[in-house]
Design an enzyme around this catalytic site. Structure first.
Site, PDB file in Angstrom:
ATOM      1  N   HIS A   1       0.828  -1.221   0.000  1.00 17.11           N
ATOM      2  CA  HIS A   1       0.000   0.000   0.000  1.00 17.11           C
ATOM      3  C   HIS A   1       0.858   1.264   0.000  1.00 17.11           C
ATOM      4  O   HIS A   1       0.491   2.261  -0.609  1.00 17.11           O
ATOM      5  CB  HIS A   1      -0.942   0.000   1.213  1.00 17.11           C
ATOM      6  CG  HIS A   1      -0.224  -0.132   2.519  1.00 17.11           C
ATOM      7  ND1 HIS A   1       0.369  -1.323   2.911  1.00 17.11           N
ATOM      8  CD2 HIS A   1       0.033   0.762   3.507  1.00 17.11           C
ATOM      9  CE1 HIS A   1       0.942  -1.139   4.093  1.00 17.11           C
ATOM     10  NE2 HIS A   1       0.761   0.117   4.472  1.00 17.11           N
TER      11      HIS A   1
ATOM     12  N   CYS B   1       7.817  -0.015  -1.788  1.00 17.20           N
ATOM     13  CA  CYS B   1       7.053   0.076  -0.543  1.00 17.20           C
ATOM     14  C   CYS B   1       7.286   1.475   0.012  1.00 17.20           C
ATOM     15  O   CYS B   1       7.770   2.344  -0.715  1.00 17.20           O
ATOM     16  CB  CYS B   1       7.389  -1.054   0.433  1.00 17.20           C
ATOM     17  SG  CYS B   1       9.029  -1.039   1.175  1.00 17.20           S
TER      18      CYS B   1
ATOM     19  N   ILE C   1      12.710  -0.507   1.911  1.00 12.70           N
ATOM     20  CA  ILE C   1      13.608  -1.359   2.704  1.00 12.70           C
ATOM     21  C   ILE C   1      13.020  -2.761   2.901  1.00 12.70           C
ATOM     22  O   ILE C   1      13.654  -3.772   2.571  1.00 12.70           O
ATOM     23  CB  ILE C   1      13.937  -0.697   4.057  1.00 12.70           C
ATOM     24  CG1 ILE C   1      14.708   0.618   3.835  1.00 12.70           C
ATOM     25  CG2 ILE C   1      14.774  -1.650   4.922  1.00 12.70           C
ATOM     26  CD1 ILE C   1      14.888   1.446   5.096  1.00 12.70           C
ATOM     27  N   GLY C   2      11.811  -2.830   3.453  1.00  7.68           N
ATOM     28  CA  GLY C   2      11.235  -4.149   3.756  1.00  7.68           C
ATOM     29  C   GLY C   2      11.093  -5.001   2.511  1.00  7.68           C
ATOM     30  O   GLY C   2      11.413  -6.207   2.514  1.00  7.68           O
TER      31      GLY C   2
ATOM     32  N   HIS D   1      27.807  -2.821 -11.905  1.00  5.47           N
ATOM     33  CA  HIS D   1      28.698  -3.550 -10.992  1.00  5.47           C
ATOM     34  C   HIS D   1      28.072  -4.811 -10.426  1.00  5.47           C
ATOM     35  O   HIS D   1      28.766  -5.810 -10.225  1.00  5.47           O
ATOM     36  CB  HIS D   1      29.100  -2.661  -9.809  1.00  5.47           C
ATOM     37  CG  HIS D   1      29.961  -1.501 -10.192  1.00  5.47           C
ATOM     38  ND1 HIS D   1      30.816  -0.881  -9.314  1.00  5.47           N
ATOM     39  CD2 HIS D   1      30.094  -0.834 -11.365  1.00  5.47           C
ATOM     40  CE1 HIS D   1      31.448   0.113  -9.920  1.00  5.47           C
ATOM     41  NE2 HIS D   1      31.016   0.170 -11.170  1.00  5.47           N
TER      42      HIS D   1
ATOM     43  N   ARG E   1      36.129  -8.556 -12.825  1.00  4.36           N
ATOM     44  CA  ARG E   1      36.102  -8.369 -11.367  1.00  4.36           C
ATOM     45  C   ARG E   1      34.679  -8.320 -10.831  1.00  4.36           C
ATOM     46  O   ARG E   1      34.404  -8.788  -9.713  1.00  4.36           O
ATOM     47  CB  ARG E   1      36.890  -7.116 -10.957  1.00  4.36           C
ATOM     48  CG  ARG E   1      36.266  -5.797 -11.338  1.00  4.36           C
ATOM     49  CD  ARG E   1      37.211  -4.642 -10.996  1.00  4.36           C
ATOM     50  NE  ARG E   1      36.595  -3.334 -11.129  1.00  4.36           N
ATOM     51  CZ  ARG E   1      36.336  -2.730 -12.294  1.00  4.36           C
ATOM     52  NH1 ARG E   1      36.616  -3.344 -13.442  1.00  4.36           N
ATOM     53  NH2 ARG E   1      35.799  -1.535 -12.325  1.00  4.36           N
ATOM     54  N   HIS E   2      33.759  -7.799 -11.635  1.00  2.00           N
ATOM     55  CA  HIS E   2      32.369  -7.750 -11.171  1.00  2.00           C
ATOM     56  C   HIS E   2      31.710  -9.124 -11.262  1.00  2.00           C
ATOM     57  O   HIS E   2      30.939  -9.502 -10.376  1.00  2.00           O
ATOM     58  CB  HIS E   2      31.586  -6.707 -11.968  1.00  2.00           C
ATOM     59  CG  HIS E   2      32.056  -5.311 -11.706  1.00  2.00           C
ATOM     60  ND1 HIS E   2      32.266  -4.827 -10.439  1.00  2.00           N
ATOM     61  CD2 HIS E   2      32.397  -4.300 -12.548  1.00  2.00           C
ATOM     62  CE1 HIS E   2      32.687  -3.577 -10.502  1.00  2.00           C
ATOM     63  NE2 HIS E   2      32.791  -3.232 -11.770  1.00  2.00           N
TER      64      HIS E   2
HETATM   65  C1  RB5 Z   1       4.193   0.273   5.558  1.00  2.00           C
HETATM   66  O1  RB5 Z   1       3.700   1.196   6.477  1.00  2.00           O
HETATM   67  C2  RB5 Z   1       5.712   0.299   5.532  1.00  2.00           C
HETATM   68  O2  RB5 Z   1       6.195  -0.265   6.701  1.00  2.00           O
HETATM   69  C3  RB5 Z   1       6.235  -0.409   4.319  1.00  2.00           C
HETATM   70  O3  RB5 Z   1       5.717   0.161   3.170  1.00  2.00           O
HETATM   71  C4  RB5 Z   1       7.742  -0.369   4.140  1.00  2.00           C
HETATM   72  O4  RB5 Z   1       8.245   0.923   4.265  1.00  2.00           O
HETATM   73  C5  RB5 Z   1       8.504  -1.345   4.933  1.00  2.00           C
HETATM   74  O5  RB5 Z   1       9.739  -1.448   4.865  1.00  2.00           O
END
Ligand code: RB5
Length: 147
Positions: free
Chosen positions: A8, A64, A68-69, A97, A132-133
């Site tokens: 979302h 997201c 990150i997640g 790379h 190397r890569h």
């Molecule tokens: C959702 O609120 C958020 O946690 C997700 O989109 C993301 O940023 C997680 O790493």
């Protein structure tokens, strides 16, 4: 064929990126989410990563809130090299790379204009094929033991 997916947090930016891919004449397969309602980023991270790892899709784009997640999730799938990018230099370097096969972005981090340029850079930059890569990428894989 490019696989694309988001939770979302990335829903709105994903709509914009899909329009951008259409303008580029780039075919894509949309793995959701289907509505902006709250959902779980690992669902889409895994679906897109598996589509790329299986060869069904050549590359992937994941979004997201932070990127990150969903990038952590994608990188758990064997064969996936997912790069979280918030700038064009990183998108170019990770293709040259790392031969990154999935681009992750944070919709709460980058605006639409920058995200489109990051996508263009990622899709248009070939892997360098430098020895190397190639060696370093092979060392990422399970089984490599540093001496
Ligand atoms: C959702 O609120 C958020 O946690 C997700 O989109 C993301 O940023 C997680 O790493």
């Amino acid at each position: 064929m490019i696989a694309i997916g988001s939770d979302h947090g990335g829903y709105e930016l994903r709509q914009e990126i899909m329009k951008h891919l259409e303008k580029r004449g780039q075919e894509y397969k949309d793995f959701g989410c289907d509505t902006p309602a709250s959902t779980d980023y690992p669902i889409y991270g895994k679906k897109v990563a598996e589509a790329v790892a299986s060869g069904e899709c050549e590359k992937g784009i994941l979004i997201c809130g932070t990127g990150i997640g969903i990038s952590i999730t994608a990188n758990k799938v064997p064969g996936i090299r997912c790069a979280l990018c918030g700038d064009c230099f990183s998108a170019q370097a990770t293709r040259e790379h790392n031969d990154a096969n999935i681009l992750a972005m944070g919709a709460r981090v980058v605006g639409v204009g920058l995200a489109e340029k990051i996508v263009d850079t990622f899709l248009d930059t070939p892997f360098s094929n430098d020895e190397r890569h190639i060696r370093r990428i092979s060392q990422i894989e399970p089984g490599y033991e540093p001496k």
